[in-house]
Design a protein around this motif. Structure first.
Motif, PDB file in Angstrom:
ATOM      1  N   ARG A  62       2.222   6.406  -6.925  1.00 33.01           N
ATOM      2  CA  ARG A  62       1.432   7.510  -7.256  1.00 33.01           C
ATOM      3  C   ARG A  62       1.807   8.808  -7.113  1.00 33.01           C
ATOM      4  NH1 ARG A  62      -4.451   5.331  -4.983  1.00 33.01           N
ATOM      5  NH2 ARG A  62      -4.502   3.539  -6.575  1.00 33.01           N
ATOM      6  N   CYS A  63       2.702   9.107  -6.160  1.00 30.75           N
ATOM      7  CA  CYS A  63       3.354  10.432  -5.930  1.00 30.75           C
ATOM      8  C   CYS A  63       4.250  10.766  -7.137  1.00 30.75           C
ATOM      9  CB  CYS A  63       3.808  10.412  -4.532  1.00 30.75           C
ATOM     10  SG  CYS A  63       2.590  10.502  -3.415  1.00 30.75           S
ATOM     11  N   ARG A  64       5.003   9.710  -7.403  1.00 33.06           N
ATOM     12  CA  ARG A  64       5.913  10.062  -8.438  1.00 33.06           C
ATOM     13  C   ARG A  64       5.402  10.327  -9.799  1.00 33.06           C
ATOM     14  NH1 ARG A  64      11.405   8.103  -7.008  1.00 33.06           N
ATOM     15  NH2 ARG A  64      11.070   7.391  -4.792  1.00 33.06           N
ATOM     16  N   ILE A  88       0.739  -1.104  -0.142  1.00 34.29           N
ATOM     17  CA  ILE A  88      -0.014   0.045   0.073  1.00 34.29           C
ATOM     18  C   ILE A  88       1.084   1.188  -0.129  1.00 34.29           C
ATOM     19  CG2 ILE A  88      -1.588   1.443   1.419  1.00 34.29           C
ATOM     20  CD1 ILE A  88      -2.886  -1.275   2.203  1.00 34.29           C
ATOM     21  N   ASP A  89       1.969   1.126   0.783  1.00 33.55           N
ATOM     22  CA  ASP A  89       2.636   2.613   1.007  1.00 33.55           C
ATOM     23  C   ASP A  89       3.412   2.570  -0.510  1.00 33.55           C
ATOM     24  OD1 ASP A  89       1.882   3.249   3.306  1.00 33.55           O
ATOM     25  OD2 ASP A  89       3.348   2.292   4.303  1.00 33.55           O
ATOM     26  N   ILE A  90       3.968   1.554  -0.991  1.00 35.89           N
ATOM     27  CA  ILE A  90       4.698   1.658  -2.080  1.00 35.89           C
ATOM     28  C   ILE A  90       3.920   2.196  -3.285  1.00 35.89           C
ATOM     29  CG2 ILE A  90       5.773   0.028  -4.094  1.00 35.89           C
ATOM     30  CD1 ILE A  90       7.319  -1.481  -1.708  1.00 35.89           C
ATOM     31  N   ILE A  91       2.825   1.644  -3.399  1.00 34.02           N
ATOM     32  CA  ILE A  91       1.609   1.978  -4.577  1.00 34.02           C
ATOM     33  C   ILE A  91       1.604   3.766  -4.288  1.00 34.02           C
ATOM     34  CG2 ILE A  91      -0.831   1.948  -5.287  1.00 34.02           C
ATOM     35  CD1 ILE A  91      -0.723  -1.040  -4.452  1.00 34.02           C
ATOM     36  N   ALA A 126       2.332  11.565 -10.126  1.00 40.35           N
ATOM     37  CA  ALA A 126       1.736  12.879 -10.162  1.00 40.35           C
ATOM     38  C   ALA A 126       2.709  14.042 -10.203  1.00 40.35           C
ATOM     39  CB  ALA A 126       1.045  13.255  -8.803  1.00 40.35           C
ATOM     40  N   LYS A 127       4.149  13.747  -9.821  1.00 38.85           N
ATOM     41  CA  LYS A 127       5.059  14.778  -9.744  1.00 38.85           C
ATOM     42  C   LYS A 127       5.455  15.024 -11.355  1.00 38.85           C
ATOM     43  CE  LYS A 127       9.677  16.277  -8.145  1.00 38.85           C
ATOM     44  NZ  LYS A 127      10.777  15.859  -7.267  1.00 38.85           N
ATOM     45  N   ALA A 128       5.680  13.820 -12.115  1.00 37.56           N
ATOM     46  CA  ALA A 128       6.022  13.760 -13.346  1.00 37.56           C
ATOM     47  C   ALA A 128       4.870  14.616 -14.145  1.00 37.56           C
ATOM     48  CB  ALA A 128       6.338  12.422 -13.944  1.00 37.56           C
ATOM     49  N   GLN A 129       3.757  14.361 -13.907  1.00 37.24           N
ATOM     50  CA  GLN A 129       2.535  14.836 -14.927  1.00 37.24           C
ATOM     51  C   GLN A 129       2.692  16.333 -14.388  1.00 37.24           C
ATOM     52  OE1 GLN A 129       0.694  13.515 -16.900  1.00 37.24           O
ATOM     53  NE2 GLN A 129      -0.326  15.657 -17.255  1.00 37.24           N
ATOM     54  N   GLU A 130       2.765  16.937 -13.248  1.00 37.14           N
ATOM     55  CA  GLU A 130       2.899  18.214 -12.676  1.00 37.14           C
ATOM     56  C   GLU A 130       3.900  18.953 -13.624  1.00 37.14           C
ATOM     57  OE1 GLU A 130       4.213  20.814  -8.871  1.00 37.14           O
ATOM     58  OE2 GLU A 130       2.656  19.079  -8.546  1.00 37.14           O
ATOM     59  N   LEU A 131       5.307  18.346 -13.457  1.00 42.20           N
ATOM     60  CA  LEU A 131       6.330  18.825 -14.233  1.00 42.20           C
ATOM     61  C   LEU A 131       6.083  18.902 -15.922  1.00 42.20           C
ATOM     62  CD1 LEU A 131       9.170  17.407 -12.286  1.00 42.20           C
ATOM     63  CD2 LEU A 131       8.454  19.930 -12.259  1.00 42.20           C
ATOM     64  N   TYR A 132       5.315  17.965 -16.484  1.00 45.51           N
ATOM     65  CA  TYR A 132       5.237  17.949 -17.745  1.00 45.51           C
ATOM     66  C   TYR A 132       4.245  19.100 -18.194  1.00 45.51           C
ATOM     67  CZ  TYR A 132       3.271  16.693 -22.197  1.00 45.51           C
ATOM     68  OH  TYR A 132       2.774  16.512 -23.528  1.00 45.51           O
ATOM     69  N   GLU A 133       3.267  19.447 -17.257  1.00 45.87           N
ATOM     70  CA  GLU A 133       2.160  20.365 -17.505  1.00 45.87           C
ATOM     71  C   GLU A 133       2.917  21.886 -17.391  1.00 45.87           C
ATOM     72  OE1 GLU A 133      -1.067  19.633 -14.996  1.00 45.87           O
ATOM     73  OE2 GLU A 133      -1.710  17.988 -16.228  1.00 45.87           O
ATOM     74  N   LEU A 134       3.808  22.006 -16.558  1.00 41.31           N
ATOM     75  CA  LEU A 134       4.696  23.021 -16.290  1.00 41.31           C
ATOM     76  C   LEU A 134       5.471  23.383 -17.358  1.00 41.31           C
ATOM     77  CD1 LEU A 134       5.288  25.646 -14.280  1.00 41.31           C
ATOM     78  CD2 LEU A 134       6.740  24.179 -13.334  1.00 41.31           C
ATOM     79  N   LEU A 135       6.193  22.468 -17.780  1.00 40.15           N
ATOM     80  CA  LEU A 135       7.251  22.459 -19.042  1.00 40.15           C
ATOM     81  C   LEU A 135       6.435  22.862 -20.296  1.00 40.15           C
ATOM     82  CD1 LEU A 135      10.029  22.217 -20.194  1.00 40.15           C
ATOM     83  CD2 LEU A 135       9.279  19.514 -20.283  1.00 40.15           C
ATOM     84  N   ALA A 144      12.121   3.914 -12.513  1.00 42.09           N
ATOM     85  CA  ALA A 144      13.076   2.993 -11.682  1.00 42.09           C
ATOM     86  C   ALA A 144      12.340   2.328 -10.229  1.00 42.09           C
ATOM     87  CB  ALA A 144      14.192   3.976 -11.140  1.00 42.09           C
ATOM     88  N   HIS A 145      11.086   3.081 -10.273  1.00 40.00           N
ATOM     89  CA  HIS A 145      10.571   2.726  -8.777  1.00 40.00           C
ATOM     90  C   HIS A 145       9.554   1.557  -9.208  1.00 40.00           C
ATOM     91  CE1 HIS A 145       7.217   2.920  -5.608  1.00 40.00           C
ATOM     92  NE2 HIS A 145       8.565   3.030  -4.860  1.00 40.00           N
ATOM     93  N   HIS A 146       8.828   1.806 -10.781  1.00 40.96           N
ATOM     94  CA  HIS A 146       7.894   0.736 -11.077  1.00 40.96           C
ATOM     95  C   HIS A 146       8.188  -0.724 -10.719  1.00 40.96           C
ATOM     96  CE1 HIS A 146       4.373  -0.339 -13.288  1.00 40.96           C
ATOM     97  NE2 HIS A 146       5.227  -1.274 -13.851  1.00 40.96           N
ATOM     98  N   PRO A 147       9.652  -0.990 -11.014  1.00 39.59           N
ATOM     99  CA  PRO A 147       9.740  -2.705 -10.812  1.00 39.59           C
ATOM    100  C   PRO A 147      10.002  -3.015  -9.311  1.00 39.59           C
ATOM    101  CG  PRO A 147      11.379  -1.718 -12.155  1.00 39.59           C
ATOM    102  CD  PRO A 147      10.712  -0.683 -11.863  1.00 39.59           C
ATOM    103  N   ILE A 148      10.220  -2.143  -8.438  1.00 39.70           N
ATOM    104  CA  ILE A 148       9.893  -2.184  -7.045  1.00 39.70           C
ATOM    105  C   ILE A 148       8.467  -2.435  -6.602  1.00 39.70           C
ATOM    106  CG2 ILE A 148      10.077  -1.306  -4.869  1.00 39.70           C
ATOM    107  CD1 ILE A 148      12.649   0.016  -6.035  1.00 39.70           C
TER     108      ILE A 148
END
Length: 109
Positions: free
Chosen positions: A42-44, A35-38, A46-55, A84-88
């Motif tokens: 999700r946070c990672r 649960i914590d890893i999921i 969201a951060k990538a999506q936020e940066l994509y939109e800002l960019l 990198a976190h996805h395989p974990i």
């Protein structure tokens, strides 16, 4: 200075270490970890999506090249960290054997 070409990095080394850690966990501990890893994944995302939109917004403007370059770097870093976190996450969920329900998902329904 070491010869960089002589390094043989094996990306699967960390997978074995993770599986060793997971083998020691009880089912409830493994579910809690999943649960914590999921949530972290999700946070990672969201951060990538936020940066994509800002960019995207910054690229539409002109004259802010250094800021665009910095945001592009941050976006790429966020993508790499997310990937990198996805395989974990996949390893933990596979070990658990199912996708655990997250409490916050259940309250939205």
């Amino acid at each position: 200075m070491p010869d960089i070409r002589s390094l043989e990095l094996k990306p699967d080394c960390s997978k074995n270490a993770i599986e060793t850690i997971l083998a020691e966990l009880e089912q409830d501990e493994l579910e809690r970890l999943a649960i914590d890893i999921i949530r972290e994944q999700r946070c990672r995302l969201a951060k990538a999506q936020e940066l994509y939109e800002l960019l995207d917004t910054l690229e539409q403007r002109s004259g802010e090249d250094s800021l665009v370059d910095q945001r592009r770097h941050e976006y790429r870093l966020a993508l790499v960290m997310m990937k990198a976190h996805h395989p974990i996450a996949a390893t933990v969920i596979n070990k658990l054997g199912y996708m655990p329900p997250l409490p916050e998902d259940m309250t939205r329904q």
